[in-house]
Structure formats: structure tokens, C-alpha cells
Design an enzyme around this catalytic site. Structure first.
Site, PDB file in Angstrom:
ATOM      1  N   ARG A   1       0.799  -1.216   0.000  1.00  0.00           N
ATOM      2  CA  ARG A   1       0.000   0.000   0.000  1.00  0.00           C
ATOM      3  C   ARG A   1       0.835   1.271   0.000  1.00  0.00           C
ATOM      4  O   ARG A   1       0.297   2.362   0.148  1.00  0.00           O
ATOM      5  CB  ARG A   1      -0.945   0.006   1.211  1.00  0.00           C
ATOM      6  CG  ARG A   1      -2.098  -0.963   1.033  1.00  0.00           C
ATOM      7  CD  ARG A   1      -3.012  -0.964   2.217  1.00  0.00           C
ATOM      8  NE  ARG A   1      -4.088  -1.929   2.010  1.00  0.00           N
ATOM      9  CZ  ARG A   1      -4.863  -2.386   2.978  1.00  0.00           C
ATOM     10  NH1 ARG A   1      -4.713  -1.962   4.206  1.00  0.00           N
ATOM     11  NH2 ARG A   1      -5.806  -3.263   2.710  1.00  0.00           N
ATOM     12  N   TYR A   2       2.142   1.163  -0.130  1.00  0.00           N
ATOM     13  CA  TYR A   2       2.960   2.372  -0.179  1.00  0.00           C
ATOM     14  C   TYR A   2       2.604   3.199  -1.416  1.00  0.00           C
ATOM     15  O   TYR A   2       2.332   2.658  -2.486  1.00  0.00           O
ATOM     16  CB  TYR A   2       4.443   2.018  -0.226  1.00  0.00           C
ATOM     17  CG  TYR A   2       5.061   1.748   1.123  1.00  0.00           C
ATOM     18  CD1 TYR A   2       4.290   1.614   2.270  1.00  0.00           C
ATOM     19  CD2 TYR A   2       6.439   1.615   1.245  1.00  0.00           C
ATOM     20  CE1 TYR A   2       4.872   1.361   3.493  1.00  0.00           C
ATOM     21  CE2 TYR A   2       7.034   1.354   2.469  1.00  0.00           C
ATOM     22  CZ  TYR A   2       6.246   1.227   3.589  1.00  0.00           C
ATOM     23  OH  TYR A   2       6.839   0.968   4.800  1.00  0.00           O
ATOM     24  N   GLY A   3       2.650   4.499  -1.239  1.00  0.00           N
ATOM     25  CA  GLY A   3       2.310   5.402  -2.322  1.00  0.00           C
ATOM     26  C   GLY A   3       0.880   5.868  -2.264  1.00  0.00           C
ATOM     27  O   GLY A   3       0.450   6.655  -3.104  1.00  0.00           O
TER      28      GLY A   3
END
Length: 419
Positions: A101-103
Site C-alpha cells: 500500500r505504499y504510495g
């Protein structure tokens, strides 16, 4: 409980002010660098040689964190981040750390969290795009990613499924390092007497990924000494080594079990990785009260409390003078060595046999952080910094909704304790 009862309880949780506050979060956007990657002057030889082993991987002694690599911030953000990634690899910083889920943007964090709890959230964008972008930007580098425990991921197979999806987004057949993002702390009904901890199921899923060749190394994140030992023993029964553990660790975050975790993992042969090695910029030497005074977002107000002293927010109670005594020693050491405060603070982490995971949002930061490689602080200077850090009667807890010991999960914060 019946599904309708669970939904009713969850809606009650959502009435808290945490969600409304999160909606109003202010994101500090990095200013785009105007220096082309080809012009960043970095002496590469020492940087490339300054490497260590992480499980079966040879990686630089500094990793690159990608949590802030969101391409939705501005029209030119994708181009800017691509230049940063290219400059990082060219400088020898070819170990990138990301997560499924980074970004994600601040606006998408809440629906992503609610979707992760199993609620029927209908949205076209529920997470980050870092994995997909790193399929292009990270080509030729070692890219680690993470599995996020959630209430609806209830089996070992859910780890395998998530791993396969991450590998597709990353464009690889095998993920070099796959990490459990945190202990299974998302327990929305624990306050009603209903909890379901699935740590061992997730370890079984990691073992399955390893034996199927989907991943080369298994890691965990935000585990204290006790949970690391349990995970290592559980995985060993499946003939799977535990390669790494990633926690918040810096000159400003040594207590609360952090230093004890580092020491125990070093004894166990589990490589340590450290996020927030610069304590969100407090140890960079670049943040000043004058730059922060007058700003009203939660992050800036917390940073100002750490610098000057004060009470409130995530920082809690900080005595008058804040971290100035530590910064004075940090500046003294850096000036004597001809290094920047950020380089000294990062090198201190490396001297603890830990890989710092630094955030990069400009080409200038690539050059400066790469300058923390190829040399080491003397034991005497490490001791000076240790003493200055120990003398502070408080720890860095994080800023705003970004903390060292918890995750915002839609209905509030869920916390872990390293100690």
C-alpha cells in the site's frame, strides 16, 4: 458475532473523531529537484563496496524507503521520482523497501483501511502504486515489499495470494525479501471481547511462499525480541530462516525496547532494518523552529515541539529545549568529520549493525545520504552520541498520524510494544 452485529459495532467505532481528523490531514509535498540525475556528483566506488548480507542478499548498508513515493501529488511527480530512483541506483543505493500500500494518498488511506477490515468499500483506488512503479523504476535493484495483516486475511493461503499479487505488480517471479508488515494488531472488536490473533498462520504462509520459490527471504517488521524469537522458532520448524526485522530506530528512538530488539536480533543472526533513522528530519540538521513556526498541520507542530519543547499531539510532553542538547553534539561531530548531521546520524545506525531505510524525495538527498557510506564513526564518537541520546528524558514518538509504535487503521490507532 453475526455479520450484522459486527457491522453495527464497527459503525460505532467509526463515529470517533479519528476518521474526521484523518480526512483533514495535511501532506507535506517535497519540492521537486531541478538537478538532473546525471549531474549529481557522487563518488561511487566506496558506496558500491559498502555492502552487507541480508539473508541471501548482498545489499548496500543503506536502504531506500518508498512510502512517500506517491505519483498522485503533482503532474510531474512520476518523472521526479523516476529520476530519484535512477540516481539512487547509480550511487549504489540499489536496495528499495516498499509495501503493497505504499504510495497511497492521504485521502485513500481511510477507504484502504476500511476495505482491509472486510467492509464493502467500493473505490477504484484503495492502496498505493509503489509496487507497480518499482517494476520500472527498480529494475536492476533489490526490491523488498511487505504483507499487511488484516482481519479478513485469515489463512496461510491469504499470504500466498497476496505475495503472488505483489510479485505481479513488481514484475518479478521471485520477491527478494517479503516481510510481515507488523504483528496482527488490527483487532477492531477486541474492546468488545472478540479478538483473533493470526501471527502463526501468517508465518505458515510465509514458509509456504518460501518453499514454493515465490520469495527468496522472509522478514518481519515491528517485532520485539519475544515475537522475533517466536517467529524464528516457528519458521525453523518449516526449515525456513528468518532473515530480517524492521523497526523504528534512531538516535531519538532507542528506548521502549528498540535498542534491546537490535541487540537481540544481532545475537540471533536476524538482520535489523531501521525506518525513521533521521526521526522524520529532526536529525538532518535542516529543520529549524523558524521554518516550522506558524504552520498548523499536525506534523509541523509536533516537529516544533521536539525542537523547542512543549506538550500535545503525538510528541506528548517535551521539556524546554527539546532535542537541542543532542543536536549540539551531532553538529560538533559532523563539523569535526567534515560530514553533514544527517550523514553522521545515518552512520550511527550503521555502526549498530543495522541497515537504515532512508526516505528520498530529491536528488540532493540521494547525494547526501550516499555520503553516509564508505566510512564509519569511531567508537569514541559513537559513545558521545549514545550519551547525548541517553541524556534526553524522552523519546521521539512520531509526528501526526505517522508514529513509531502504531498504525492508523481507519477507526483509530492500533499499537504494538517492542518491550
Amino acid at each position: 458475532p453475526p455479520q450484522h452485529t459486527m457491522t453495527a459495532l464497527f459503525l460505532k467505532l467509526l463515529s470517533s473523531s479519528a476518521v474526521a481528523t484523518a480526512m483533514a490531514m495535511t501532506t507535506i509535498k517535497p519540492e521537486p529537484s531541478r538537478i538532473p540525475a546525471s549531474k549529481v556528483g557522487i563518488s561511487q566506488t566506496l558506496h558500491v563496496q559498502d555492502r552487507t548480507m541480508l539473508g541471501t542478499l548482498s545489499v548496500p548498508n543503506i536502504g531506500v524507503g518508498t512510502i512517500a513515493w506517491a505519483t498522485q501529488d503533482s503532474p510531474d511527480s512520476a518523472e521526479r521520482l523516476q529520476r530519484i530512483a535512477a540516481a539512487s541506483k547509480a550511487s549504489g543505493l540499489d536496495f528499495f523497501d516498499t509495501a503493497e500500500r505504499y504510495g497511497a494518498t492521504g485521502r485513500s488511506l481511510i477507504p484502504a483501511a476500511l476495505k482491509g477490515l472486510g467492509l464493502p468499500i467500493d473505490a477504484s483506488y484503495l492502496g498505493g502504486d509503489c509496487e507497480s512503479n518499482l517494476a520500472r523504476w527498480g529494475a536492476g535493484a533489490t526490491v523488498a515489499t511487505k504483507f499487511t495483516p488484516t482481519p479478513w486475511r485469515r489463512t496461510a493461503q491469504s499470504v500466498v495470494t497476496a505475495c503472488i499479487e505483489s510479485a505481479k505488480r513488481l514484475g518479478v517471479e521471485q520477491i527478494p525479501l517479503y516481510q510481515v508488515h507488523m504483528p496482527d494488531i488490527i483487532q477492531p472488536f477486541a474492546r468488545f471481547g472478540v479478538s483473533d490473533c493470526k501471527n502463526e498462520l501468517y508465518w505458515d504462509g510465509m514458509a509456504e511462499c518460501y518453499h514454493r520459490g515465490l520469495i527468496a527471504n522472509v522478514g518481519v517488521s515491528n517485532y520485539g525480541p519475544t515475537l522475533v524469537e517466536r517467529a524464528q522458532e516457528h519458521l525453523a520448524k518449516r526449515n525456513v530462516p528468518l532473515a530480517s526485522n524492521q523497526i523504528s530506530f534512531s538516535l531519538l528512538y532507542r528506548r521502549q525496547g528498540a535498542l534491546a530488539t537490535v541487540e537481540r536480533c544481532n545475537e540471533l543472526g536476524v538482520k535489523m532494518l531501521a525506518y525513521y533513522p533521521l526521526a522524520m528530519g529532526l536529525l538532518s540538521g535542516k529543520l529549524t523552529p523558524s521554518k516550522l513556526r506558524g504552520k498548523r498541520d499536525a506534523r509541523s507542530q509536533d516537529l516544533l515541539r521536539y525542537l523547542e519543547g512543549g506538550a500535545g499531539g503525538t510528541a506528548g510532553v517535551v521539556p524546554d529545549g527539546g532535542i537541542r542538547p543532542l543536536l549540539s553534539v551531532l553538529h560538533e561531530v559532523s563539523a569535526r568529520l567534515g560530514k553533514t548531521p544527517a550523514q553522521v546520524a545515518i552512520n550511527w545506525v550503521i555502526c549498530k549493525d543495522v541497515i537504515p531505510i532512508v526516505g528520498l524525495t530529491s536528488l540532493i538527498q540521494v547525494e547526501e545520504n550516499a555520503g553516509a557510506l564508505g566510512w564509519r564513526l569511531s567508537p569514541e564518537d559513537v559513545g558521545l552520541l549514545d550519551a547525548a541520546a541517553d541524556a534526553l528524558p524522552f523519546d521521539f514518538n512520531g509526528c501526526g498520524f505517522q508514529t513509531c509504535d502504531s498504525k492508523f487503521v481507519g477507526y483509530g490507532f492500533e499499537r504494538w510494544k517492542l518491550d
